[in-house]
Scaffold this motif. Structure first.
Motif, PDB file in Angstrom:
ATOM      1  N   GLN A  84       4.382   5.832  18.601  1.00 12.13           N
ATOM      2  CA  GLN A  84       4.697   5.121  17.593  1.00 12.13           C
ATOM      3  C   GLN A  84       4.899   6.285  17.241  1.00 12.13           C
ATOM      4  O   GLN A  84       6.666   5.959  16.203  1.00 12.13           O
ATOM      5  N   TYR A  85       4.280   6.979  16.078  1.00 10.31           N
ATOM      6  CA  TYR A  85       5.473   8.640  15.531  1.00 10.31           C
ATOM      7  C   TYR A  85       7.742   8.846  16.015  1.00 10.31           C
ATOM      8  O   TYR A  85       7.798   8.957  15.279  1.00 10.31           O
ATOM      9  N   THR A  86       6.862   8.759  17.550  1.00 14.36           N
ATOM     10  CA  THR A  86       7.555   9.755  18.359  1.00 14.36           C
ATOM     11  C   THR A  86       8.831   8.727  18.939  1.00 14.36           C
ATOM     12  O   THR A  86       9.987   9.347  18.208  1.00 14.36           O
ATOM     13  N   LEU A  87       8.096   7.446  18.562  1.00 14.27           N
ATOM     14  CA  LEU A  87       8.921   6.585  19.512  1.00 14.27           C
ATOM     15  C   LEU A  87      10.124   5.861  17.604  1.00 14.27           C
ATOM     16  O   LEU A  87      11.211   5.257  18.203  1.00 14.27           O
ATOM     17  N   GLY A  88       8.942   6.245  16.591  1.00 13.41           N
ATOM     18  CA  GLY A  88       9.410   5.515  15.421  1.00 13.41           C
ATOM     19  C   GLY A  88      10.092   3.628  15.587  1.00 13.41           C
ATOM     20  O   GLY A  88      10.666   2.495  15.123  1.00 13.41           O
ATOM     21  N   GLU A  89       8.504   2.970  15.785  1.00 14.33           N
ATOM     22  CA  GLU A  89       8.672   1.690  15.981  1.00 14.33           C
ATOM     23  C   GLU A  89       7.019   1.391  16.682  1.00 14.33           C
ATOM     24  O   GLU A  89       6.304   2.380  16.884  1.00 14.33           O
ATOM     25  N   GLY A  90       6.524   0.019  16.320  1.00 18.48           N
ATOM     26  CA  GLY A  90       5.077  -0.220  17.103  1.00 18.48           C
ATOM     27  C   GLY A  90       4.884  -1.055  15.734  1.00 18.48           C
ATOM     28  O   GLY A  90       4.827  -0.813  14.747  1.00 18.48           O
ATOM     29  N   PRO A  91       3.472  -1.582  15.692  1.00 16.83           N
ATOM     30  CA  PRO A  91       2.698  -2.369  15.511  1.00 16.83           C
ATOM     31  C   PRO A  91       2.651  -1.442  13.857  1.00 16.83           C
ATOM     32  O   PRO A  91       2.636  -2.162  12.966  1.00 16.83           O
ATOM     33  N   ARG A  92       2.067  -0.033  13.759  1.00 17.04           N
ATOM     34  CA  ARG A  92       1.537   0.973  12.800  1.00 17.04           C
ATOM     35  C   ARG A  92       2.624   0.828  11.716  1.00 17.04           C
ATOM     36  O   ARG A  92       2.540   0.493  10.694  1.00 17.04           O
ATOM     37  N   GLN A 129      -4.034  -2.766  26.639  1.00 19.92           N
ATOM     38  CA  GLN A 129      -2.972  -3.622  26.111  1.00 19.92           C
ATOM     39  C   GLN A 129      -3.511  -4.821  25.509  1.00 19.92           C
ATOM     40  O   GLN A 129      -2.153  -5.460  25.503  1.00 19.92           O
ATOM     41  N   ALA A 130      -3.588  -4.087  23.785  1.00 21.35           N
ATOM     42  CA  ALA A 130      -3.226  -5.280  23.123  1.00 21.35           C
ATOM     43  C   ALA A 130      -3.425  -4.323  21.490  1.00 21.35           C
ATOM     44  O   ALA A 130      -4.634  -3.290  22.103  1.00 21.35           O
ATOM     45  N   VAL A 131      -2.950  -3.728  20.761  1.00 24.01           N
ATOM     46  CA  VAL A 131      -2.754  -3.248  19.368  1.00 24.01           C
ATOM     47  C   VAL A 131      -3.163  -4.404  18.563  1.00 24.01           C
ATOM     48  O   VAL A 131      -2.147  -5.323  17.746  1.00 24.01           O
ATOM     49  N   PHE A 132      -4.214  -3.679  17.366  1.00 23.61           N
ATOM     50  CA  PHE A 132      -3.373  -4.721  15.998  1.00 23.61           C
ATOM     51  C   PHE A 132      -3.707  -3.110  14.743  1.00 23.61           C
ATOM     52  O   PHE A 132      -4.641  -2.688  14.944  1.00 23.61           O
ATOM     53  N   SER A 133      -2.619  -3.987  13.947  1.00 23.96           N
ATOM     54  CA  SER A 133      -2.525  -2.758  12.510  1.00 23.96           C
ATOM     55  C   SER A 133      -2.530  -3.456  11.711  1.00 23.96           C
ATOM     56  O   SER A 133      -2.406  -4.496  11.161  1.00 23.96           O
ATOM     57  N   LEU A 134      -3.798  -2.618  10.777  1.00 26.57           N
ATOM     58  CA  LEU A 134      -3.574  -3.736   9.095  1.00 26.57           C
ATOM     59  C   LEU A 134      -3.216  -2.179   8.261  1.00 26.57           C
ATOM     60  O   LEU A 134      -3.072  -1.650   8.088  1.00 26.57           O
ATOM     61  N   PRO A 135      -2.709  -2.577   7.474  1.00 21.34           N
ATOM     62  CA  PRO A 135      -1.571  -2.077   6.242  1.00 21.34           C
ATOM     63  C   PRO A 135      -3.455  -1.354   5.029  1.00 21.34           C
ATOM     64  O   PRO A 135      -4.001  -2.115   5.148  1.00 21.34           O
ATOM     65  N   LEU A 136      -3.026  -0.219   4.606  1.00 21.37           N
ATOM     66  CA  LEU A 136      -4.113   0.136   4.025  1.00 21.37           C
ATOM     67  C   LEU A 136      -3.076   0.570   2.638  1.00 21.37           C
ATOM     68  O   LEU A 136      -2.099   0.846   2.624  1.00 21.37           O
ATOM     69  N   GLY A 137      -4.010  -0.053   1.101  1.00 18.81           N
ATOM     70  CA  GLY A 137      -3.516   1.251   0.120  1.00 18.81           C
ATOM     71  C   GLY A 137      -3.229  -0.589  -0.570  1.00 18.81           C
ATOM     72  O   GLY A 137      -3.452  -1.324  -0.064  1.00 18.81           O
ATOM     73  N   SER A 138      -2.066  -0.416  -1.170  1.00 15.82           N
ATOM     74  CA  SER A 138      -1.566  -2.078  -1.814  1.00 15.82           C
ATOM     75  C   SER A 138       0.230  -1.423  -1.528  1.00 15.82           C
ATOM     76  O   SER A 138       0.353  -0.910  -1.239  1.00 15.82           O
ATOM     77  N   PRO A 139       1.178  -2.821  -1.709  1.00 12.29           N
ATOM     78  CA  PRO A 139       2.375  -3.017  -2.321  1.00 12.29           C
ATOM     79  C   PRO A 139       3.105  -1.754  -2.678  1.00 12.29           C
ATOM     80  O   PRO A 139       3.881  -1.273  -2.137  1.00 12.29           O
ATOM     81  N   VAL A 140       2.564  -2.038  -4.225  1.00 13.31           N
ATOM     82  CA  VAL A 140       3.197  -0.493  -4.873  1.00 13.31           C
ATOM     83  C   VAL A 140       2.676   0.748  -4.358  1.00 13.31           C
ATOM     84  O   VAL A 140       3.232   1.403  -4.169  1.00 13.31           O
ATOM     85  N   ALA A 141       1.142   0.737  -4.302  1.00 13.43           N
ATOM     86  CA  ALA A 141       1.308   2.309  -3.537  1.00 13.43           C
ATOM     87  C   ALA A 141       0.522   1.810  -2.094  1.00 13.43           C
ATOM     88  O   ALA A 141      -0.358   2.286  -1.237  1.00 13.43           O
TER      89      ALA A 141
END
Length: 253
Positions: A84-92, A129-141
């Motif tokens: 994902q870092y290389t492509l600059g795309e993906g769920p993360r 075959q399945a990937v799930f990404s959840l954000p850490l921190g807060s919208p402001v930080a």
């Protein structure tokens, strides 16, 4: 008519108990652990809590588009982060941008194949075959993401989603209390620098490309990613070649 007063007291008590259990297990597992061992311990305990094959934690590093891998439970999880870092795309990346969970339950036939065709193909080739990404921190930080994968396609159950969200909350608390036992994000910088060091070559390569082509950091990173994609290499591998001067990225890239 009987009005629905929302969740019952027993339901609320059960959810609160589950939240306490997850928080206690996570904080208990890292209590007294040396800072350098904390990332791997965090991954280890999160994987015990979650119904997935593997997982990783990524943090936002300094510079545009820069992320650093804090820990990964296995090679597939680490490879998914690098893809994902290389492509600059993906769920993360989308979860981090939107600060909302992004679930790709079927990378073989689901809508994710149309949304991220290259990532989906490479992720399946890597073993997910399945990937799930959840954000850490807060919208402001925003801090980063917690990224999960399964070898087989399939959605998370409602309970699995709840556990994943509670685990992400517990990770936020754990990271926020690691350095000086404070929730202040500025106080964890020293601890996160170890993860950012893994991107040192990328930072150096971006700087060299900026000077060579007279472009800004975002454009330099885009050139580096484009070269990596064309050559079928990772962004880190191309960055290493640029730093070692065995590869010269020019205006033609």
């Amino acid at each position: 008519m009987i009005e629905d007063d929302g969740p019952s007291d027993s339901g609320r008590d059960g959810a609160a108990e589950e939240q306490r259990r997850i928080a206690d297990e996570l904080t208990g597992a890292i209590r007294g652990v040396p800072l350098e061992e904390l990332p791997s311990r965090l991954c280890e305990v999160c994987l015990r809590l979650l119904p997935v094959t593997g997982m990783s934690l990524s943090v936002q590093a300094a510079g545009p588009g820069m992320e650093a891998l804090l820990c990964a439970s296995d090679k597939v999880a680490a490879q998914l982060a690098e893809i994902q870092y290389t492509l600059g795309e993906g769920p993360r990346l989308q979860a981090h941008t939107l600060h909302a969970p992004v679930f790709a339950a079927d990378l073989l036939r689901g809508p994710e194949v149309r949304r991220w065709p290259v990532f989906a193909a490479q992720a399946v080739r890597a073993g997910a075959q399945a990937v799930f990404s959840l954000p850490l921190g807060s919208p402001v930080a925003p801090l980063g993401t917690m990224d999960l994968y399964r070898r087989a396609p399939g959605s998370l159950s409602s309970r699995d989603v709840r556990v994943a969200l509670l685990t992400a909350d517990a990770v936020n608390t754990a990271i926020g209390t690691l350095d000086g036992r404070t929730q202040d994000p500025d106080k964890v910088v020293a601890w996160l620098e170890g993860a950012e060091a893994d991107r040192d070559e990328v930072h150096q390569a971006i700087g060299m490309i900026m000077v060579r082509l007279s472009v800004d950091a975002e454009e330099a990173l885009a050139r580096l990613r484009a070269r990596a994609f064309v050559e079928g290499r990772t962004a880190t591998e191309v960055a290493r070649a640029v730093v070692n001067r065995t590869l010269d990225i020019t205006d033609h890239d």
